[in-house]
Design an enzyme around this catalytic site. Sequence first.
Site, PDB file in Angstrom:
ATOM      1  N   HIS A 109       0.863  -1.180   0.000  1.00  0.00           N
ATOM      2  CA  HIS A 109       0.000   0.000   0.000  1.00  0.00           C
ATOM      3  C   HIS A 109       0.901   1.233   0.000  1.00  0.00           C
ATOM      4  CE1 HIS A 109      -4.180   1.316   0.544  1.00  0.00           C
ATOM      5  NE2 HIS A 109      -3.698   2.344   1.203  1.00  0.00           N
ATOM      6  N   THR A 145      -2.771   2.518  -4.427  1.00  0.00           N
ATOM      7  CA  THR A 145      -2.876   3.040  -3.056  1.00  0.00           C
ATOM      8  C   THR A 145      -3.755   4.297  -3.009  1.00  0.00           C
ATOM      9  OG1 THR A 145      -0.619   2.292  -2.724  1.00  0.00           O
ATOM     10  CG2 THR A 145      -1.510   3.825  -1.094  1.00  0.00           C
ATOM     11  N   GLU A 146      -4.782   4.272  -2.175  1.00  0.00           N
ATOM     12  CA  GLU A 146      -5.658   5.434  -1.967  1.00  0.00           C
ATOM     13  C   GLU A 146      -6.194   6.001  -3.284  1.00  0.00           C
ATOM     14  OE1 GLU A 146      -6.268   6.259   1.286  1.00  0.00           O
ATOM     15  OE2 GLU A 146      -4.851   4.742   1.973  1.00  0.00           O
ATOM     16  N   LEU A 147      -6.349   5.128  -4.267  1.00  0.00           N
ATOM     17  CA  LEU A 147      -6.852   5.502  -5.601  1.00  0.00           C
ATOM     18  C   LEU A 147      -5.981   6.550  -6.303  1.00  0.00           C
ATOM     19  CD1 LEU A 147     -10.761   5.579  -5.255  1.00  0.00           C
ATOM     20  CD2 LEU A 147      -9.274   3.681  -5.860  1.00  0.00           C
ATOM     21  N   TRP A 299      -8.124   9.763  -3.475  1.00  0.00           N
ATOM     22  CA  TRP A 299      -9.473   9.917  -2.929  1.00  0.00           C
ATOM     23  C   TRP A 299      -9.474  10.641  -1.592  1.00  0.00           C
ATOM     24  CZ3 TRP A 299     -11.874   4.470  -1.346  1.00  0.00           C
ATOM     25  CH2 TRP A 299     -11.134   3.914  -0.300  1.00  0.00           C
TER      26      TRP A 299
END
Lengths: 518, 428
Positions: A109, A145-147, A299
């Site tokens: 991630h 990771t985290e869009l 995001w």
Amino acid sequence: MRSICLYFQVHQPFRLRTYRFFNIGQDHNYYDDYQNRHIIKRVAEKSYLPANQLMLELIREYGKGFRISYSISGTALDQLQIHVPEVITSFQQLANTGQVEFLSETYSHSLASLGNQEEFARQVLLHRNKVEELFGQKPVTFRNTELIYSDQIGSQVADLGFHTMLTEGAKHILGWKSPNYMYCNQINPKLKVLLRNFRLSDDLTFRFSNRDWSEWPLTAEKFVKWLNTIDKQEEVVNLFLDYETLGEHQWKETGIFDFFKHLPNAVFSKSKFGFSTPENLYQDLQPVAAISVPHAISWADEERDLTAWLGNELQDEAFAKLYSCQQKMKNCSDPDLLRDWLYLQTSNHFYYMCTKWFSAGEVHKYFNPYGSPYEAFINYMNVLSDFIIRIEEGNDKVIPTNKKSTAVKKAKSNHGPEIKKSDPSEKFKGTYRKLNFDDIIRLSDTKVKAIIRDVPVETLVYAVHGAGEEVAFKVEKNLGVRALRQYKELIKKLKKLKPSEVTKNRRQIIQELNKNNK
Amino acid sequence: MRVLMFGWEFPPHITGGLGTACFGLTKGLVKHGVEIIFVVPKAFGDETKEGFRLLNASDVKLDFRNRQSQEFWEKIQYMEIGSNLVPYVDPEEFETYVTKTKLSEKQIGESVFSKQYSFSGKYGPNLMEEVSRYALVASAIASEQSFDVIHAHDWLTYPAGIAAKEISGKPLVVHVHATEYDRSGENVNKNVFDIEQKGMATADLVITVSNLTRQIVIEKYGINPDKVITVHNAVEPVERPELEGVQKHVREKIVTFLGRVTYQKGPDYFVEAAYKVLQRDPNVRFVMAGSGDLLTRMIRRVAQLKIATKFHFTGFLTGSEVDMMFAMSDVYVMPSVSEPFGISPLEAMRSNVPVVISKQSGVAEVLKHALKVDFWDVDALADAIYGILHYDGLRKMFVRHGKTEVDNLKWENAALNIIEVYNKAVYK
């Protein structure tokens, strides 16, 4: 049929323990085992297990009509395997239904997509293999990771063999466009891009239990009513959520499980929507346009940018230092180092250093185990300093002697005097700790004087070349008046030196050093 | 709004933070149109008077045939003798004070009742006498002047505040800059404690300089929490261009402790942390600037730890030397065990020096761009110092944000909160 794409992110980082500077070089255990175990067990109990159970029941009840997708980070999988393997089993049961798609992401991630392309590719491959090994599917859809997404990242993801990627339907990239269509990458149109409908997604993740919200309480029926108001032309509603929304961020008591329990029935009986996975959508939908994202989005937060992880001085220094290790880690085969290399890249460490929450962002505070971003930074840098020392030591072990001096020199200029290095070309004699060149700074002035008295000034000049400021200072300060003058003149004349010459001269001093130390 | 304010000192004649704070606060209030009559025991005539009146208590003549005065004197007689109540005094001076004579009751009575009393305005051996007389004068001033609210700073002026309230019937606000617990630890002077408690209890509202102090006022003095309000201190912005050229003459980074070397300031934690850092990195120098009763113990400890070549004592520093010290420092450390507010980290930050402060200081409540540790956690303290010295991102962050943060802690803003307190006291 119009579709709802329900996708859940599952991630847990390996949180670091309090790691003081005096642990550097001595203690290589970086993780807060107690906290990590405690958290993963709690979240498994409150969220993952009951949520998986619910999803399994829904699939059994509604058959082929109910489909969902997951992306589980490698660090979460590792922790689940160690502490709550029953969660892995229940994910495997979901996988066996054939109606659940597992996505790929970076193993830890990480922010590797922004730090180093080569490392990014390596981590994606690692994760893809792990998913295949555990769930028997080879992922074809990618979720960073985290869009985090940009045209560039999308194109690299396409090169890695994925045909679809998820990201945020950020207002500033969409403008008047709707997130409820299939798009494609600007550089490589073969990569299809699904955009998160943040309004409807956030209704569930953030607002669901907020009693001040005008729409509270939110029921499945009301939600379907909203879906029905969406323009008939629009094809897909992407609900991308943290899986912890079920049971952890929104407690069971808020009714979040009931909401999902009733959602399929409400959708099937009161709307023309169905459920699809990203792969289904890839098969069914054609892109309506390319989406242009020159600067990376995510995001997170109101800005949907990267500032939660990168951008302030702390984050940038830590990030640069971390990825400066990549070259050396490329050839590393030590399993402990490789594991730490992954876990230290996890984006959460950078999130903890974010200073934005000074002004706003309760969300940041909620997820942060540190008192302040400064504490987070110091702790991380202490760990990273130890990690770098280990890489240096490891590298000295594997690199043949003729290359060694270059490696040492490079290490020195990069990392300053805190690097301890061993010299493998000389074996340990006796039981005392053998001194290395940098140890000069630890010796008393008298000792240093005694040593350099016996060494020709020329040798000193060569040896000190490229060494740290402290070493140079220590040497200069202990030279006699005449010797110092000579020394300075020589330095002025000094041209580029071959690393081998530096090593040769240093070796002579190291010998003196150890002779004196016995 | 018209305020009758009682202080003990006023710039430039100050011995500590109290005078500076009063000055800043007054200026802030004046900016918002508040009228202030500021009473000090002794005015020297060279004080800055920007928009407010400075009243010299020494000039006020009392008529003791006045029954009111007589009555009042009887009321305040309880606070008679105290030998070592010397707040904010340099410990060396303090030493000389305590050896001086105690006053007899009779002496006080006589001198206090002379027609005109000449205050020293210092924290001398006649302190209690002066405090009493000041209160008496306050009652005279209060009956002559017109005002809406009374504001008294620290215990020395509480009796004056109480007197003014009794005579005028106007609401009293007392301002707690420090308590006896901060000055003396658990060995409190009972007389001072009583005066403080009486002041807080009589006051309509109590202002504390931090939540930490607020907690002490509530818990140790038993004051109703509803009437205790925190208004954090601020600093006056100053430009010191003359300091830009200051250079240090050693290669090593310098870590500084600056303040009284007394138990309250936690100097021992600084020494222990220095030892830990030096074990790892010999290229640092530590400086302890200041003096106090623990100084000799600190010197002995430093010798014992064999770090004396890297740990330096400067003794007491005066104004410009303090500025120089800041200009040479790479880290400023304030490991106070108990600190009602603590203005010095703000001064360091203003000179672009990163700071490490204890969580047990009031200033920790307002600062974001500072490292905060528990004073007793020597490991955390050492780690914070090491971090600033070695990880450049931290220094950059502090330099970029620290000065701005301090510059935004304006008395103007604090004054608004104080006006709110006044309004609450007047219109409650």
